[in-house]
Design an enzyme around this catalytic site. Sequence first.
Site, PDB file in Angstrom:
ATOM      1  N   HIS A 101     -15.559  23.112  29.028  1.00  0.00           N
ATOM      2  CA  HIS A 101     -16.843  22.453  28.742  1.00  0.00           C
ATOM      3  C   HIS A 101     -17.485  21.846  29.981  1.00  0.00           C
ATOM      4  O   HIS A 101     -18.657  21.500  29.956  1.00  0.00           O
ATOM      5  CB  HIS A 101     -16.645  21.356  27.687  1.00  0.00           C
ATOM      6  CG  HIS A 101     -16.369  21.920  26.321  1.00  0.00           C
ATOM      7  ND1 HIS A 101     -17.292  21.903  25.309  1.00  0.00           N
ATOM      8  CD2 HIS A 101     -15.284  22.559  25.824  1.00  0.00           C
ATOM      9  CE1 HIS A 101     -16.791  22.481  24.243  1.00  0.00           C
ATOM     10  NE2 HIS A 101     -15.567  22.881  24.523  1.00  0.00           N
ATOM     11  N   ASP A 129     -23.182  18.231  35.445  1.00  0.00           N
ATOM     12  CA  ASP A 129     -22.790  18.219  34.037  1.00  0.00           C
ATOM     13  C   ASP A 129     -22.602  19.658  33.572  1.00  0.00           C
ATOM     14  O   ASP A 129     -23.397  20.535  33.950  1.00  0.00           O
ATOM     15  CB  ASP A 129     -23.892  17.555  33.187  1.00  0.00           C
ATOM     16  CG  ASP A 129     -23.326  16.786  32.002  1.00  0.00           C
ATOM     17  OD1 ASP A 129     -22.256  17.193  31.507  1.00  0.00           O
ATOM     18  OD2 ASP A 129     -23.942  15.798  31.586  1.00  0.00           O
TER      19      ASP A 129
HETATM   20  P1  ADP Z   1     -20.414  14.462  27.532  1.00  0.00           P
HETATM   21  O1  ADP Z   1     -19.737  15.504  26.747  1.00  0.00           O
HETATM   22  O2  ADP Z   1     -20.077  14.484  28.983  1.00  0.00           O
HETATM   23  O3  ADP Z   1     -20.254  13.089  26.984  1.00  0.00           O
HETATM   24  P2  ADP Z   1     -22.974  15.483  26.445  1.00  0.00           P
HETATM   25  O4  ADP Z   1     -24.363  15.043  26.768  1.00  0.00           O
HETATM   26  O5  ADP Z   1     -22.779  16.943  26.442  1.00  0.00           O
HETATM   27  O6  ADP Z   1     -22.013  14.737  27.480  1.00  0.00           O
HETATM   28  O7  ADP Z   1     -22.578  14.971  25.009  1.00  0.00           O
HETATM   29  C1  ADP Z   1     -22.587  13.620  24.639  1.00  0.00           C
HETATM   30  C2  ADP Z   1     -22.624  13.530  23.123  1.00  0.00           C
HETATM   31  O8  ADP Z   1     -22.218  12.224  22.746  1.00  0.00           O
HETATM   32  C3  ADP Z   1     -24.024  13.756  22.575  1.00  0.00           C
HETATM   33  O9  ADP Z   1     -23.961  14.469  21.369  1.00  0.00           O
HETATM   34  C4  ADP Z   1     -24.528  12.339  22.362  1.00  0.00           C
HETATM   35  O10 ADP Z   1     -25.478  12.218  21.327  1.00  0.00           O
HETATM   36  C5  ADP Z   1     -23.267  11.587  22.040  1.00  0.00           C
HETATM   37  N1  ADP Z   1     -23.440  10.209  22.508  1.00  0.00           N
HETATM   38  C6  ADP Z   1     -23.672   9.824  23.769  1.00  0.00           C
HETATM   39  N2  ADP Z   1     -23.851   8.484  23.828  1.00  0.00           N
HETATM   40  C7  ADP Z   1     -23.732   8.028  22.581  1.00  0.00           C
HETATM   41  C8  ADP Z   1     -23.817   6.737  21.969  1.00  0.00           C
HETATM   42  N3  ADP Z   1     -24.123   5.660  22.659  1.00  0.00           N
HETATM   43  N4  ADP Z   1     -23.606   6.653  20.662  1.00  0.00           N
HETATM   44  C9  ADP Z   1     -23.341   7.757  19.942  1.00  0.00           C
HETATM   45  N5  ADP Z   1     -23.274   8.996  20.449  1.00  0.00           N
HETATM   46  C10 ADP Z   1     -23.459   9.140  21.745  1.00  0.00           C
HETATM   47  O1  F6P Z   2     -17.523  17.091  26.940  1.00  0.00           O
HETATM   48  C1  F6P Z   2     -16.730  16.699  28.010  1.00  0.00           C
HETATM   49  C2  F6P Z   2     -15.666  15.730  27.575  1.00  0.00           C
HETATM   50  O2  F6P Z   2     -14.801  15.580  28.618  1.00  0.00           O
HETATM   51  C3  F6P Z   2     -14.817  16.141  26.414  1.00  0.00           C
HETATM   52  O3  F6P Z   2     -13.774  17.000  26.716  1.00  0.00           O
HETATM   53  C4  F6P Z   2     -14.368  14.806  25.972  1.00  0.00           C
HETATM   54  O4  F6P Z   2     -13.864  14.792  24.696  1.00  0.00           O
HETATM   55  C5  F6P Z   2     -15.618  13.978  26.124  1.00  0.00           C
HETATM   56  O5  F6P Z   2     -16.199  14.442  27.290  1.00  0.00           O
HETATM   57  C6  F6P Z   2     -15.406  12.476  26.086  1.00  0.00           C
HETATM   58  O6  F6P Z   2     -14.352  12.046  26.905  1.00  0.00           O
HETATM   59  P1  F6P Z   2     -13.004  11.404  26.333  1.00  0.00           P
HETATM   60  O7  F6P Z   2     -12.455  12.352  25.329  1.00  0.00           O
HETATM   61  O8  F6P Z   2     -12.150  11.219  27.526  1.00  0.00           O
HETATM   62  O9  F6P Z   2     -13.413  10.118  25.692  1.00  0.00           O
END
Ligand code: ADP
Ligand code: F6P
Length: 465
Positions: free
Chosen positions: A159, A353
């Site tokens: 991912h 990202d």
């Molecule tokens: P990562 O996987 O690195 O966290 P992404 O942008 O791909 O980044 O995904 C983040 C996911 O987590 C999104 O679906 C987003 O809506 C959710 N998310 C991020 N911040 C919050 C928050 N404060 N509360 C709830 N959901 C969140």
């Molecule tokens: O989407 C990337 C990612 O590293 C996932 O593998 C992971 O579950 C998520 O971000 C949040 O991180 P963590 O699982 O360490 O809280």
Amino acid sequence: MARLVIVSNRVPVPGQRGQAQAAGGLAVALHNAAHQRDCLWFGWSGEVTSSETPLAPRITQAGRIAFATIGLAHADYHGYYRGFANGMLWPLLHSRVGLSEFRRIEFAAYLVVNTAFAKALVPLLRPDDTIWIHDYHLFPLGQALRDTGVRCPIGFFLHVPFPPSALFECLPQGDKLLRTLTAYDAVGVQVPDDAANLNALLDKLGIAVRAAAFPVGIDPDAFAKAARRAETGPEVMRLTDSLAGRALILGVDRLDYTKGLPHRLRGFAQLLRRFPEHRKRVRFLQIAPVSRGDVSEYRTLRRELDELVGTIDGEYADFDWTPLRYLTRSVARGTLAGFHRHARVGLVTPLRDGMNLVAKEYVAAQRPEDPGALVLSRFAGAAQELKSAILVNPYDPDEIAEGLHLALMMPLAERQERWQAMKEMVWRNTAVAWSNRFLAGLAHAASRSPGCVQQCGAVAAAAGP
Ligand code: ADP
Ligand code: F6P
């Protein structure tokens, strides 16, 4: 249809809270995809136990998904999750080699936990399962499963980004890790640049497996519906009341150093400095739930942000206006969708990202008749699809400020035109389409790969009874 077995470190077991239910793109995308069929979803429960890592999973059935989770022993949590996965691999894969710390003992714990995952999963498997393993925590899991004689098709999806070989080669024993990829029938990454980087290194090392790009998506219909529903809900009403007609700039990210939050805040400060006409007319809301709070770089980042927020508000606030609001707690998904719908600008500026689903969620949540504008880092995987966003270099606060100014001044017709193009992309490449494409590729590769069966047979034979 054969059962799908998903394996990921983080598992969104319904009803869990806190550490176990942290925000993250993997869980969101997979959850949308998993509902389509009978599914076993295996991984870490989010619990840290005082005894050894237990091998008997706890099962929770929810609709067509059976969640099977195990805890991690304290030492394994530190070595595998906090140490090798998040202290070494996460920064390395995001091209932040300077933040990576390698310790042999943590690499060993990483391998041990992957083997423990395999041991705990094998008794739950059926011969006709298809197994799909996710992310950097679990590179060697496929090999560990093959070593126990598992012959089902196994796919792997990364991912997060894959860096150029010159960076990845900084990882001691990195070739050993990559060699385990030969256990998979199919390897997927987010975007063509990641596939090119990984394949170049595999080529160089003479490892006979190739990765292909499968950009991950969201469930846009569900997110748009949630946004419409939340629009008149109490939280969004409270937010709009508090804005008193000012334009909302919104950022939503885990509190992670890859998300470029300090640069983003400086970019916002630069907007107020260079384009004073926006003072008192905008408000920036940054929602950044704490993530991996026991890794030292994350604690340092939190302190830096606390200070920056205070500095910016201190410099620009007036007795009836503060430019910046900053929350470090999680917000319910529906409410978030409503916030996105109300935001004139979505500000998504990670330094690097894999994909970034927040950018796609912002697009999905907009009102077609009056959409906002998206300011997006050119180093997010999403930028390769959302080309009509305002693309910025996230390292340059001035470029962020100029992007914000452009977004805030953009006429309706241009906002609609740009949004329409992004909308088509987000609706075409959904989470379900992504998983279907990957699984079709996996089925095809497994059916054409007698090598896999021979290889497994050989491994099983070599392993003995
Ligand atoms: P990562 O996987 O690195 O966290 P992404 O942008 O791909 O980044 O995904 C983040 C996911 O987590 C999104 O679906 C987003 O809506 C959710 N998310 C991020 N911040 C919050 C928050 N404060 N509360 C709830 N959901 C969140
Ligand atoms: O989407 C990337 C990612 O590293 C996932 O593998 C992971 O579950 C998520 O971000 C949040 O991180 P963590 O699982 O360490 O809280």
